[in-house]
Design a protein around this motif. Structure first.
Motif, mmCIF file in Angstrom:
data_model
loop_
_atom_site.group_PDB
_atom_site.id
_atom_site.type_symbol
_atom_site.label_atom_id
_atom_site.label_comp_id
_atom_site.label_asym_id
_atom_site.label_seq_id
_atom_site.Cartn_x
_atom_site.Cartn_y
_atom_site.Cartn_z
ATOM 1 N N ALA A 179 0.840 -1.207 0.000
ATOM 2 C CA ALA A 179 0.000 0.000 0.000
ATOM 3 C C ALA A 179 0.873 1.254 0.000
ATOM 4 C CB ALA A 179 -0.942 -0.007 1.200
ATOM 5 N N ASP A 180 1.984 1.215 0.738
ATOM 6 C CA ASP A 180 2.901 2.361 0.755
ATOM 7 C C ASP A 180 3.562 2.554 -0.614
ATOM 8 O OD1 ASP A 180 2.452 2.966 3.467
ATOM 9 O OD2 ASP A 180 3.897 1.416 4.085
ATOM 10 N N VAL A 181 3.940 1.447 -1.264
ATOM 11 C CA VAL A 181 4.539 1.513 -2.609
ATOM 12 C C VAL A 181 3.529 2.079 -3.590
ATOM 13 C CG1 VAL A 181 5.496 0.145 -4.506
ATOM 14 C CG2 VAL A 181 6.155 -0.379 -2.151
ATOM 15 N N ASP A 182 2.282 1.606 -3.558
ATOM 16 C CA ASP A 182 1.228 2.102 -4.463
ATOM 17 C C ASP A 182 0.963 3.583 -4.229
ATOM 18 O OD1 ASP A 182 1.033 -0.411 -5.543
ATOM 19 O OD2 ASP A 182 -0.710 -1.001 -4.310
ATOM 20 N N ALA A 183 0.958 4.035 -2.968
ATOM 21 C CA ALA A 183 0.721 5.446 -2.645
ATOM 22 C C ALA A 183 1.866 6.310 -3.194
ATOM 23 C CB ALA A 183 0.581 5.623 -1.141
ATOM 24 N N PHE A 184 3.118 5.819 -3.083
ATOM 25 C CA PHE A 184 4.264 6.562 -3.607
ATOM 26 C C PHE A 184 4.174 6.691 -5.128
ATOM 27 C CE2 PHE A 184 8.521 6.891 -5.356
ATOM 28 C CZ PHE A 184 9.058 7.942 -4.623
ATOM 29 N N ALA A 185 3.849 5.596 -5.810
ATOM 30 C CA ALA A 185 3.755 5.587 -7.270
ATOM 31 C C ALA A 185 2.601 6.453 -7.764
ATOM 32 C CB ALA A 185 3.612 4.164 -7.774
ATOM 33 N N ALA A 186 1.522 6.560 -7.012
ATOM 34 C CA ALA A 186 0.346 7.331 -7.424
ATOM 35 C C ALA A 186 0.584 8.832 -7.287
ATOM 36 C CB ALA A 186 -0.869 6.913 -6.601
ATOM 37 N N ASP A 187 1.527 9.239 -6.447
ATOM 38 C CA ASP A 187 1.784 10.662 -6.237
ATOM 39 C C ASP A 187 2.607 11.199 -7.415
ATOM 40 O OD1 ASP A 187 2.328 13.198 -5.397
ATOM 41 O OD2 ASP A 187 3.195 12.604 -3.453
ATOM 42 N N SER A 188 2.069 12.127 -8.242
ATOM 43 C CA SER A 188 2.761 12.646 -9.430
ATOM 44 C C SER A 188 4.014 13.448 -9.085
ATOM 45 C CB SER A 188 1.801 13.499 -10.273
ATOM 46 O OG SER A 188 1.354 14.615 -9.503
ATOM 47 N N ALA A 189 4.073 14.000 -7.906
ATOM 48 C CA ALA A 189 5.265 14.758 -7.499
ATOM 49 C C ALA A 189 6.509 13.859 -7.426
ATOM 50 C CB ALA A 189 5.016 15.416 -6.148
ATOM 51 N N ASN A 190 6.281 12.567 -7.130
ATOM 52 C CA ASN A 190 7.412 11.648 -7.048
ATOM 53 C C ASN A 190 7.955 11.244 -8.409
ATOM 54 O OD1 ASN A 190 7.293 11.628 -4.253
ATOM 55 N ND2 ASN A 190 5.806 9.949 -4.194
ATOM 56 N N ALA A 191 7.233 11.515 -9.473
ATOM 57 C CA ALA A 191 7.686 11.150 -10.821
ATOM 58 C C ALA A 191 8.560 12.240 -11.447
ATOM 59 C CB ALA A 191 6.473 10.887 -11.723
ATOM 60 N N GLN A 192 8.618 13.420 -10.827
ATOM 61 C CA GLN A 192 9.445 14.516 -11.350
ATOM 62 C C GLN A 192 10.921 14.261 -11.099
ATOM 63 O OE1 GLN A 192 8.075 17.083 -13.049
ATOM 64 N NE2 GLN A 192 6.127 16.031 -12.830
ATOM 65 N N LEU A 193 11.753 14.646 -12.073
ATOM 66 C CA LEU A 193 13.201 14.519 -11.865
ATOM 67 C C LEU A 193 13.663 15.545 -10.852
ATOM 68 C CD1 LEU A 193 14.435 14.056 -15.525
ATOM 69 C CD2 LEU A 193 14.385 12.337 -13.726
ATOM 70 N N PRO A 194 14.638 15.210 -10.039
ATOM 71 C CA PRO A 194 15.110 16.175 -9.048
ATOM 72 C C PRO A 194 15.794 17.363 -9.724
ATOM 73 C CG PRO A 194 16.432 14.164 -9.010
ATOM 74 C CD PRO A 194 15.325 13.953 -9.979
#
Length: 194
Positions: A179-194
């Protein structure tokens, strides 16, 4: 530069018939019309010409260009650079394959390493962009070498930077359950390059 210097070519007027015949034979045999343009180009980019003059066959002067980069030294009087004792040449000959000609094997040496000293009377040395007290000439492009090096360094640095950026990998470790992995993947902010 060659077009400016040579224009439509070189002409001459020789009154003595015997001298004219000898000159014209020399000019044609050495292909001087084409050779002059090549020599002009070479002088510009090499900064010097080293021309060897010798007789082949006897009584017929031949002019050939030698690679200035193959000369290891111009041995002169220590106090007079114009008093040349000899020109020291050291280079491999061009590579050649053993060939066949009409069924006969011609055994031509594949390559030789030539070490030669040429006497000053066989050489004509023309140098460019230097004072009379210097032995070697300089290319017309010599002054641009510093700028070209800076450009090459900048290009290499930009290329290396781009390669490193293209290979940048982030390894993320998520502590928790699926569930934590799915929540991280669903957050679009985490897909941005640093």
């Amino acid at each position: 530069i060659s077009d400016f210097v040579l224009g439509r070519g070189v002409t001459w007027k020789i009154r003595n018939e015997k001298v004219r015949v000898v000159w014209e034979e020399f000019w044609k045999r050495n292909d001087m019309e084409a050779r002059l343009r090549q020599l002009s180009d070479d002088l510009s980019w090499q900064g010097e010409l080293l021309l060897r003059m010798y007789e082949r066959p006897k009584g017929f002067l031949v002019i050939r260009s030698l690679d200035p980069g193959a000369f290891t030294d111009i041995v002169t009087d220590p106090q007079d650079v114009e008093a040349v004792h000899f020109y020291s040449y050291s280079a491999p000959s061009p590579w050649q394959m053993i060939s066949q000609f009409r069924g006969h094997n011609l055994h031509i040496p594949g390559m030789q390493y030539v070490i030669q000293q040429y006497p000053p009377h066989e050489m004509l040395h023309l140098k460019n962009n230097v004072s009379s007290t210097e032995k070697w000439g300089r290319s017309d492009f010599f002054t641009s070498l510093g700028t070209l090096k800076r450009h090459r360094d900048w290009t290499n640095a930009a290329t290396l930077k781009d390669m490193l950026q293209a290979n940048l990998i982030w390894v993320l470790t998520i502590k928790g359950d699926q569930a934590d992995v799915d929540a991280f993947a669903a957050d679009s902010a985490n897909a941005q390059l640093p």
